[in-house]
Design a protein around this motif. Structure first.
Motif, PDB file in Angstrom:
ATOM      1  N   THR A 179       0.824  -1.212   0.000  1.00 20.48           N
ATOM      2  CA  THR A 179       0.000   0.000   0.000  1.00 20.48           C
ATOM      3  C   THR A 179       0.854   1.256   0.000  1.00 20.48           C
ATOM      4  O   THR A 179       0.638   2.192  -0.791  1.00 20.48           O
ATOM      5  CB  THR A 179      -0.918  -0.007   1.230  1.00 20.48           C
ATOM      6  N   GLY A 180       1.854   1.313   0.873  1.00 21.57           N
ATOM      7  CA  GLY A 180       2.727   2.487   0.940  1.00 21.57           C
ATOM      8  C   GLY A 180       3.522   2.684  -0.335  1.00 21.57           C
ATOM      9  O   GLY A 180       3.676   3.817  -0.827  1.00 21.57           O
ATOM     10  N   GLU A 190       2.280   6.442  -7.092  1.00 22.14           N
ATOM     11  CA  GLU A 190       1.273   7.341  -7.644  1.00 22.14           C
ATOM     12  C   GLU A 190       1.672   8.800  -7.435  1.00 22.14           C
ATOM     13  O   GLU A 190       1.488   9.639  -8.329  1.00 22.14           O
ATOM     14  CB  GLU A 190      -0.083   7.066  -6.995  1.00 22.14           C
ATOM     15  N   THR A 191       2.267   9.119  -6.283  1.00 21.58           N
ATOM     16  CA  THR A 191       2.744  10.484  -6.031  1.00 21.58           C
ATOM     17  C   THR A 191       3.829  10.862  -7.023  1.00 21.58           C
ATOM     18  O   THR A 191       3.835  11.973  -7.578  1.00 21.58           O
ATOM     19  CB  THR A 191       3.277  10.591  -4.598  1.00 21.58           C
ATOM     20  N   GLU A 206       2.694   1.667  -3.366  1.00 27.95           N
ATOM     21  CA  GLU A 206       1.798   2.086  -4.438  1.00 27.95           C
ATOM     22  C   GLU A 206       1.453   3.570  -4.314  1.00 27.95           C
ATOM     23  O   GLU A 206       1.380   4.283  -5.333  1.00 27.95           O
ATOM     24  CB  GLU A 206       0.532   1.242  -4.400  1.00 27.95           C
ATOM     25  N   ALA A 207       1.263   4.059  -3.069  1.00 27.17           N
ATOM     26  CA  ALA A 207       0.987   5.484  -2.870  1.00 27.17           C
ATOM     27  C   ALA A 207       2.187   6.323  -3.291  1.00 27.17           C
ATOM     28  O   ALA A 207       2.035   7.367  -3.942  1.00 27.17           O
ATOM     29  CB  ALA A 207       0.631   5.749  -1.406  1.00 27.17           C
ATOM     30  N   ALA A 208       3.386   5.878  -2.939  1.00 27.64           N
ATOM     31  CA  ALA A 208       4.588   6.611  -3.350  1.00 27.64           C
ATOM     32  C   ALA A 208       4.747   6.602  -4.865  1.00 27.64           C
ATOM     33  O   ALA A 208       5.152   7.612  -5.462  1.00 27.64           O
ATOM     34  CB  ALA A 208       5.817   5.993  -2.680  1.00 27.64           C
TER      35      ALA A 208
END
Length: 409
Positions: free
Chosen positions: A108-109, A115-116, A111-113
């Motif tokens: 999850t972390g 996308e950012t 994937e968020a990084a």
């Protein structure tokens, strides 16, 4: 025992024949159990001395060891980062190909990084498009500033010409005002040109550099995301793999399992006694018999002899090392490889073996510059290797009996 029997044939038996037939002493009368030492003392003494010498000669120049193992390579299954297991793709005793996924950590972390980082690249693309639009507008501002500057210059020159023809027509104050207007328009034109150059530098250097950094961050984020999927580094079989979804994996504390590669065999590692350090050399011919393949003698060659003994190693620690902790003598580690292809077939990796290494003096004997005593000694050294080879074959015959019967299998 074999050495004693051979030596007795050269000492005790001739002594007995001399006593029996040359001196006429009879077995059971002059030669009996009680008078054996006195009657055969020379043969027995010579036999003991010859046996000890033969055993010393054999085991020194043709070393033997039971500390032989068919070692193999294993690969520890470890992730490159900490995390909680989200999905497991394989099970224990399952064969996997190189690059096959083994398990996946919660991402999850990552994937968020990712996308950012992707949004930052898109943002810089939009900023580059805006800068290009501003560059077009800057061209218009420059044209406008050039027109205003040219108009101010024309008006100033007109006032100066009128004043030259008739000083009473134009006031001096009006000429000064026109000069200030020209200077102001000239500054506006320089500012417009400088703004265009700034935009050009931004488009040509700043924004591409920022985009390259953003793309590098995007690639790094992708790498971190890829690390959450642990893959097999080589083809092999997964062992001791009890990982389940929800488990926490830490590469510094706990491994996920062991991968035994298909190309796992390293060879035979033998630990010979330290006294053979001057005799054991790479290139020596050796023979082994393994418990995993009984009744079989495998010809080997010594490929490498470790030049240090592991028993004396010292590791950095917060306590001084007492020599008593290293009192147990280490062995001389040697690496053996089969002399012919396919000799290891049928031997399970990890099997225990018995090995003999044989000293060969053929090169020195064929050299021709050898004295007669040394020539005789070297021939004797090479000849007694046959005794050790016979002993190894007896061990190969008795090894299954010792394992299955005498050890209480």
């Amino acid at each position: 025992m074999l050495e004693f029997m051979i030596c007795s044939m050269l000492t005790i038996f001739p002594d007995f024949l001399f006593r029996r037939y040359a001196q006429g002493k009879r077995l059971g009368r002059e030669i009996n159990l009680y008078s054996m030492w006195f009657e055969l003392r020379w043969g027995i003494t010579a036999c003991v001395i010859l046996t000890l010498s033969l055993i010393t000669l054999i085991f020194y120049y043709h070393p033997s060891t039971k500390n032989v193992t068919a070692v193999f390579r294993t690969v520890t299954i470890l992730p490159e980062t900490n995390g909680r297991v989200a999905e497991v793709f394989v099970g224990t005793n399952e064969k996997v190909a190189a690059g096959a996924p083994l398990f996946r950590l919660d991402s999850t972390g990552q994937e968020a990084a990712l996308e950012t980082a992707r949004r930052r690249v898109s943002e810089l693309d939009a900023e580059l498009a805006v800068a290009q639009t501003e560059l077009v507008a800057a061209d218009g501002l420059i044209a406008q500033a050039e027109g205003a500057y040219q108009q101010a210059v024309d008006e100033f020159q007109t006032q100066v010409e009128l004043n030259r023809r008739n000083p009473n027509v134009v006031a001096k104050r009006e000429i000064e005002r026109r000069q200030v207007a020209v200077n102001s328009r000239e500054g506006a034109l320089a500012a417009a040109v400088s703004n265009k150059q700034t935009l050009q530098t931004k488009i040509a250097s700043l924004l591409p550099a920022q985009k390259a950094s953003a793309e590098a961050a995007l690639a790094q984020a992708q790498v971190e995301l890829d690390k959450t999927v642990v893959r097999a580094g080589t083809a092999g079989m997964v062992q001791q793999f009890a990982l389940r979804p929800g488990d926490i994996v830490n590469p510094m504390i706990r491994s996920a399992g062991i991968l035994i590669p298909e190309d796992r065999r390293v060879g035979l590692i033998a630990g010979f006694g330290q006294i053979e350090a001057q005799v054991l050399k790479p290139g020596m011919i050796a023979e082994v018999t393994c418990i995993g393949k009984p009744f079989t003698i495998i010809p080997m060659v010594v490929t490498e002899v470790q030049d240090v003994i592991a028993g004396g190693q010292v590791r950095p620690a917060d306590q001084l090392v007492d020599v008593q902790q290293m009192a147990r003598p280490g062995t001389l580690t040697s690496f053996l490889e089969p002399l012919y292809e396919g000799q290891f077939t049928g031997i399970p990796p990890g099997s225990n073996c018995i090995a003999n290494a044989y000293t060969s003096n053929h090169d020195e004997l064929t050299n021709g510059n050898v004295s007669t005593p040394r020539w005789f000694f070297l021939h004797m050294v090479d000849a007694v290797g046959l005794v050790h080879a016979m002993i190894l074959r007896l061990q190969a015959l008795l090894l299954p009996v010792q394992t299955l019967v005498l050890t209480g299998h």
